[in-house]
Motif scaffolding. Sequence first.
Motif, PDB file in Angstrom:
ATOM      1  N   PRO A 139     -13.544  -0.488 -50.878  1.00 15.90           N
ATOM      2  CA  PRO A 139     -12.460  -0.348 -49.899  1.00 15.90           C
ATOM      3  C   PRO A 139     -12.951  -0.435 -48.456  1.00 15.90           C
ATOM      4  O   PRO A 139     -12.247  -0.968 -47.595  1.00 15.90           O
ATOM      5  N   LEU A 140     -14.151   0.092 -48.206  1.00 20.22           N
ATOM      6  CA  LEU A 140     -14.705   0.033 -46.852  1.00 20.22           C
ATOM      7  C   LEU A 140     -14.919  -1.416 -46.427  1.00 20.22           C
ATOM      8  O   LEU A 140     -14.593  -1.801 -45.302  1.00 20.22           O
ATOM      9  N   ALA A 141     -15.451  -2.237 -47.341  1.00 20.82           N
ATOM     10  CA  ALA A 141     -15.681  -3.649 -47.025  1.00 20.82           C
ATOM     11  C   ALA A 141     -14.372  -4.381 -46.754  1.00 20.82           C
ATOM     12  O   ALA A 141     -14.288  -5.218 -45.851  1.00 20.82           O
ATOM     13  N   SER A 142     -13.331  -4.064 -47.529  1.00 17.57           N
ATOM     14  CA  SER A 142     -12.023  -4.704 -47.331  1.00 17.57           C
ATOM     15  C   SER A 142     -11.457  -4.390 -45.951  1.00 17.57           C
ATOM     16  O   SER A 142     -10.977  -5.284 -45.238  1.00 17.57           O
ATOM     17  N   LYS A 143     -11.510  -3.121 -45.568  1.00 14.15           N
ATOM     18  CA  LYS A 143     -11.000  -2.722 -44.245  1.00 14.15           C
ATOM     19  C   LYS A 143     -11.860  -3.326 -43.137  1.00 14.15           C
ATOM     20  O   LYS A 143     -11.346  -3.731 -42.093  1.00 14.15           O
ATOM     21  N   LEU A 144     -13.162  -3.378 -43.369  1.00 14.26           N
ATOM     22  CA  LEU A 144     -14.069  -3.893 -42.358  1.00 14.26           C
ATOM     23  C   LEU A 144     -13.807  -5.371 -42.089  1.00 14.26           C
ATOM     24  O   LEU A 144     -13.838  -5.821 -40.939  1.00 14.26           O
ATOM     25  N   ARG A 145     -13.544  -6.143 -43.149  1.00 14.10           N
ATOM     26  CA  ARG A 145     -13.235  -7.567 -42.969  1.00 14.10           C
ATOM     27  C   ARG A 145     -12.028  -7.744 -42.057  1.00 14.10           C
ATOM     28  O   ARG A 145     -12.032  -8.609 -41.168  1.00 14.10           O
ATOM     29  N   GLN A 146     -10.999  -6.944 -42.283  1.00 12.93           N
ATOM     30  CA  GLN A 146      -9.793  -7.062 -41.467  1.00 12.93           C
ATOM     31  C   GLN A 146     -10.059  -6.707 -40.011  1.00 12.93           C
ATOM     32  O   GLN A 146      -9.563  -7.376 -39.091  1.00 12.93           O
ATOM     33  N   CYS A 147     -10.843  -5.659 -39.774  1.00 17.12           N
ATOM     34  CA  CYS A 147     -11.164  -5.252 -38.399  1.00 17.12           C
ATOM     35  C   CYS A 147     -11.966  -6.321 -37.675  1.00 17.12           C
ATOM     36  O   CYS A 147     -11.711  -6.620 -36.500  1.00 17.12           O
ATOM     37  N   ILE A 148     -12.952  -6.897 -38.361  1.00 18.17           N
ATOM     38  CA  ILE A 148     -13.801  -7.912 -37.725  1.00 18.17           C
ATOM     39  C   ILE A 148     -12.986  -9.156 -37.398  1.00 18.17           C
ATOM     40  O   ILE A 148     -13.178  -9.783 -36.344  1.00 18.17           O
ATOM     41  N   LYS A 149     -12.063  -9.532 -38.268  1.00 21.55           N
ATOM     42  CA  LYS A 149     -11.214 -10.700 -38.014  1.00 21.55           C
ATOM     43  C   LYS A 149     -10.379 -10.521 -36.747  1.00 21.55           C
ATOM     44  O   LYS A 149     -10.083 -11.494 -36.049  1.00 21.55           O
ATOM     45  N   LYS A 150     -10.005  -9.281 -36.456  1.00 21.64           N
ATOM     46  CA  LYS A 150      -9.232  -9.008 -35.240  1.00 21.64           C
ATOM     47  C   LYS A 150     -10.097  -9.069 -33.985  1.00 21.64           C
ATOM     48  O   LYS A 150      -9.595  -9.356 -32.887  1.00 21.64           O
ATOM     49  N   LEU A 151     -11.393  -8.815 -34.131  1.00 23.73           N
ATOM     50  CA  LEU A 151     -12.290  -8.781 -32.970  1.00 23.73           C
ATOM     51  C   LEU A 151     -12.823 -10.176 -32.606  1.00 23.73           C
ATOM     52  O   LEU A 151     -12.939 -10.504 -31.424  1.00 23.73           O
ATOM     53  N   ILE A 152     -13.134 -10.982 -33.607  1.00 24.28           N
ATOM     54  CA  ILE A 152     -13.692 -12.321 -33.347  1.00 24.28           C
ATOM     55  C   ILE A 152     -12.559 -13.255 -32.947  1.00 24.28           C
ATOM     56  O   ILE A 152     -11.522 -13.310 -33.617  1.00 24.28           O
ATOM     57  N   PRO A 153     -12.720 -14.000 -31.842  1.00 23.28           N
ATOM     58  CA  PRO A 153     -11.612 -14.748 -31.234  1.00 23.28           C
ATOM     59  C   PRO A 153     -10.879 -15.720 -32.152  1.00 23.28           C
ATOM     60  O   PRO A 153      -9.645 -15.772 -32.144  1.00 23.28           O
TER      61      PRO A 153
END
Length: 396
Positions: A139-153
Motif C-alpha cells: 500500500p505504501l508503494a501504491s500511495k507513493l506512486r500517486q504522490c510522485i506523479k503529482k510532483l513530477i511535471p
Amino acid sequence: LIRAGVGFIRVIDFDQVSLSSLNRHACATLQDVGTPKVTALQHYARQLCPDEQLCKVEAIAEMYTAETGERLLQLGEEDEEKETWDMIIDAIDDVPTKAQLIYDAWQRRVRCLSCMGAGGKADYTRLALSDLKSASRDPLASKLRQCIKKLIPTKQEADEFLQDSDRLAVCFSSEKTVQKLADFTEEQKSSDTALGDFGQVKGMRVRVLPVLGTMPAIMGQALAASCLTELAGQPFQPFTGERVGKNTRNKLFQKLTNREDRFLQQILKEYNVTNEADVARYKTLGGAMELVEESDNDDQRQVVWVGPLQIDADDVEYLLEIWKNRCAITGTRLGTVLELIRWNESRPSTCDNLVLVAQHAKQTWDEQGRNPRHLSFDLQEKIERRLSTCRVDSKA
C-alpha cells in the motif's frame, strides 16, 4: 555502511527513540529512550570508528520537508570537491515526506534507494528490489506512486522515472498484509483533541501497523548491500520479473541462433568469402572481419564479428533476469514479444553484448543499420550500464 568504511554519512530524522520502537533498532538501547534517533546512531558509529577522518556520521535531528530539503541536501564546505551525493537512501514512512525526498533526488539526478512498508509483514522470502512501478502488494508503494506523479511535471517523465530502477530502486515485500492498523487508544477516542494532533507531528498518521523487529533490519541490510556494491563499482542486477517458462526461453534462444546464422551467411556472401578453410573457421570458431565499403570520398572500414552463437540455452534465463523481462529500448513488458539482439557487432554474441528488445524495436534497430546511433545518449548510457553488470558477472 559504517562497518564497510563509507567515509561520510548524513542521517536526518526528527524522531526520538521510544520504548515501542526498541524492538527494531539495531543500535539504540534502553538508555537511548528519549534521545533523537540520529544522536543514538551517531554515538554508536563513534564506538565502531572513533576516527572521523575515516568515517564521519553527521546527525541532523530535523524533519525533512519541501522547505528544508534544499538546505538538508546541501553538501558541507569540507565536500567542495564533490558536486552532489553518491547516494540517497530513503527510509521515511510518511508518504508525502517520502515522495518529496525522492522528487528532490530526481531533480538532482542522484541515485536513490528507497524502503517500502515493513509493517504487518514477516515473510522475508517475499522481499524484492525493483523499480517503483513493479512494487506489488504494498500500500505504501501504491500511495507513493500517486504522490510522485503529482510532483513530477509531465506524465512521460514520471512514468519513465517510476520504471527506471537505475535511478530509483525500492525494496518491498510482496507478502499480503493481514494485520490491521492499530486501533485508537481509549484516551484518543475520548479526548476533545483532534485525532490528527496525537501524531509525532501534527497532521501525520496516528494509527500504525504492528512491526516485526526483523523486517526493517532485513530490508535495511538489503538496501545497504545494494548501496555498497554500487559504490564499489560492483553492482548486481536483482531479479524482479516473473520466471519465464522453458518453452519461451527455448524460442528466444532459437530465434537468436537463427539471427546470428543469417548474419554470418549474409556477411560471407556479401564479401565473397568462399575459401573452405575460412568458411569453416568462421562457422565453428568465429572471428573479427574487417569490411571495406567503397564510396566517392573515402573507403569506410568497419569491423564485425561473425561466428556461432556464444551463449547456450541456460544463459537466456540469466539474460531475462538482467533485463527484467522488459524491452531495453521501450521499457514495455506485458503482452510484448521479446527477442535478443547483439548490441555491438564488432564483438561476439556473449551475455555482455546481448540486449532484450521488443519485436517492433528490433525492426527499427535493423532498419537503422543494427547500431545504437539512432537512440538517445541517455538511453545508450543506461543500456551500457546494464551490460557492464553482465561483464562483472561473467568474470566471477
